[in-house]
Enzyme design. Structure first.
Site, short mmCIF file in Angstrom:
data_model
loop_
_atom_site.label_atom_id
_atom_site.label_comp_id
_atom_site.label_asym_id
_atom_site.label_seq_id
_atom_site.Cartn_x
_atom_site.Cartn_y
_atom_site.Cartn_z
N HIS A 208 43.42 46.06 96.65
CA HIS A 208 42.75 47.37 96.56
C HIS A 208 42.49 47.83 95.13
CE1 HIS A 208 46.85 48.58 95.77
NE2 HIS A 208 46.42 49.77 95.40
N VAL B 48 36.29 44.71 94.20
CA VAL B 48 35.86 44.69 95.60
C VAL B 48 36.76 45.57 96.47
CG1 VAL B 48 35.61 43.19 97.63
CG2 VAL B 48 34.81 42.40 95.39
N GLY B 49 38.07 45.40 96.34
CA GLY B 49 39.00 46.17 97.16
C GLY B 49 38.86 47.67 96.93
N TYR C 220 38.16 27.11 93.41
CA TYR C 220 37.96 28.42 94.06
C TYR C 220 37.25 28.23 95.40
CZ TYR C 220 36.41 33.28 94.50
OH TYR C 220 36.17 34.56 94.96
N LYS D 153 38.54 29.14 99.30
CA LYS D 153 37.81 30.08 100.16
C LYS D 153 37.35 29.41 101.45
CE LYS D 153 38.20 33.86 97.86
NZ LYS D 153 38.97 34.98 98.46
N PRO E 2 29.94 36.98 100.08
CA PRO E 2 29.02 37.71 99.20
C PRO E 2 28.50 36.85 98.06
CG PRO E 2 31.28 38.43 98.82
CD PRO E 2 31.34 37.40 99.90
N TRP F 120 25.31 32.11 77.06
CA TRP F 120 25.69 30.73 77.43
C TRP F 120 24.57 30.00 78.15
CZ3 TRP F 120 31.25 31.35 79.91
CH2 TRP F 120 32.12 31.86 78.92
O1 GFB Z 1 28.62 34.63 86.60
P1 GFB Z 1 28.91 33.30 86.06
O2 GFB Z 1 30.03 33.23 85.06
O3 GFB Z 1 29.28 32.28 87.19
O4 GFB Z 1 27.64 32.65 85.29
P2 GFB Z 1 28.51 31.45 88.34
C1 GFB Z 1 26.35 32.59 85.79
C2 GFB Z 1 25.38 31.97 84.79
O5 GFB Z 1 25.26 32.83 83.65
C3 GFB Z 1 25.67 30.56 84.25
C4 GFB Z 1 25.19 32.04 82.47
O6 GFB Z 1 24.48 29.81 84.29
C5 GFB Z 1 26.04 30.82 82.79
O7 GFB Z 1 25.73 29.75 81.93
N1 GFB Z 1 25.64 32.84 81.32
C6 GFB Z 1 24.89 33.18 80.24
C7 GFB Z 1 26.86 33.37 81.15
N2 GFB Z 1 25.61 33.86 79.36
C8 GFB Z 1 26.85 34.02 79.90
C9 GFB Z 1 28.03 34.67 79.45
O8 GFB Z 1 28.10 35.24 78.36
N3 GFB Z 1 29.10 34.62 80.30
C10 GFB Z 1 29.06 34.00 81.51
N4 GFB Z 1 30.14 34.02 82.30
N5 GFB Z 1 27.94 33.35 81.94
C11 GFB Z 1 30.75 31.95 89.51
C12 GFB Z 1 31.87 31.06 89.96
O9 GFB Z 1 29.73 31.08 89.22
O10 GFB Z 1 30.27 32.83 90.49
C13 GFB Z 1 32.89 31.78 90.77
O11 GFB Z 1 32.43 30.37 88.86
C14 GFB Z 1 32.32 32.79 91.73
O12 GFB Z 1 33.67 30.86 91.45
C15 GFB Z 1 31.21 33.61 91.13
O13 GFB Z 1 31.85 32.16 92.89
C16 GFB Z 1 30.54 34.51 92.13
O14 GFB Z 1 27.52 32.27 89.09
O15 GFB Z 1 27.98 30.19 87.76
#
Ligand code: GFB
Length: 315
Positions: A12, A16-17, A137, A141, A164, A203
């Protein structure tokens, strides 16, 4: 689900919670049971069993999980598998043993294969290989949703799951190494704007496609799923709006008023190339999202600024 039901929300304090708790209270479900991590360790099967036996909830909503963005997942697949598997097994199994009649388990669309057909239907589950960056992960799930499905089939319990798409909203994690892309970009652009930086490092290539859903829309989907007498075992929840990471960056840059140049770091992973879920099932039953990405980003920038001022930003 009745207004008088005793409803346990696991997780909670998370994004999300907490959104689910807000929605429950708003809709008049006042008998909500919660436990902090310190009060109840969901990795401990005995503690979880005792909790259910003592509290005897009518309904359980499993929103607790170790979550993170692509950086956190790819650096610690073992930890993401272990903790999420334990949380899923303990919270779902002990609920069944204690006679909880209804349970909603929350996962993520990363359970689907890396090269799943797009938009991804629920039937794509387990049809080919998972995306490596979040395999731990995803496996945890998948176990959780399968446990719900098996308990429903074996014991007739109404246990079901929602998957989701990528979520964002108040109380998100703004850590620039471990967070998801949307909150991370808000922090990066806001920091660059305040410091007058010339560039903002992002990234990957910017070309992956993603779908984003405001967590308040997910909370409404949870209440909707729990209102169904005979819900499907598994339903996707998404906005249906697909954007490239590059487009997301430009939208957030303009919403924050930042004027810095974006620089793409190709040494960082792109992850799965495309992840748009097929939401025709939940839509055919009557649920719709209400918050567009553009409106949601305006809201979340305001939330971020408020949380920063109040010193409540989660990192
Ligand atoms: O949201 P995100 O970290 O995870 O990254 P996923 C989505 C995309 O954003 C990737 C790009 O293609 C990253 O290369 N990106 C660009 C960045 N700049 C950035 C940055 O500064 N930070 C991050 N984090 N990304 C997650 C899963 O996957 O989605 C989890 O790892 C989960 O398990 C979640 O399911 C919903 O969408 O790739």
């Amino acid at each position: 689900m009745l207004k008088t039901d005793r409803i346990y929300v696991a997780g909670h304090r998370g994004m999300v919670g907490s959104a689910i708790c807000r929605a429950l209270i708003r809709e008049g479900f006042s008998n909500v049971v919660t436990r902090t991590h310190r009060e109840l360790d969901l990795l401990d099967p005995k503690a979880v069993r005792e909790f259910y036996e003592t509290e005897k909830p009518d309904v359980a909503i499993i929103a607790a999980a170790r979550v993170g963005g692509i950086g956190a997942n790819s650096a610690a697949n073992a930890l993401f598998l272990y903790e999420n598997e334990m949380i899923a097994m303990n919270t779902v199994w002990a609920a069944a043993e204690a006679g909880v009649k209804r349970l909603l388990f929350l996962g993520s669309t990363c359970i689907y294969p890396r090269m799943a057909p797009q938009p991804i239907p629920e039937s794509a589950l387990l049809t080919s290989e998972l995306e490596k960056t979040n395999e731990g992960y995803a496996l945890a799930k998948i176990s959780g949703l399968k446990l719900c499905e098996f308990l429903r089939r074996d014991r007739g319990l109404c246990y079901h799951s929602l998957m989701p798409t990528n979520l964002y909203g108040p109380g998100d994690n703004y850590d620039t190494v471990n967070g998801h892309v949307l909150p991370t970009m808000i922090r990066k652009f806001e920091t660059a704007r305040m410091n007058g930086d010339a560039t903002v490092p992002l990234w990957g290539s910017g070309s992956p496609l993603r779908e984003f859903l405001h967590v308040d829309d997910l909370a409404s989907a949870c209440l909707f799923a729990l209102s169904l007498d005979n819900p499907p075992d598994l339903m996707n929840v998404g906005s249906g709006e697909e954007v490239s990471i590059r487009h997301l960056a430009e939208t957030i840059k303009s919403a924050t008023g930042c004027t810095a140049e974006i620089s793409w770091d190709s040494s960082k992973p792109d992850g799965t190339p495309r992840k748009l879920c097929d939401t025709s099932l939940i839509r055919s039953l009557g649920w719709r999202p209400e918050i567009s990405l553009e409106a949601g980003i305006v809201r979340i920038v305001a939330d971020y600024r408020r949380e920063l001022k109040e010193g409540t930003i989660r990192l």
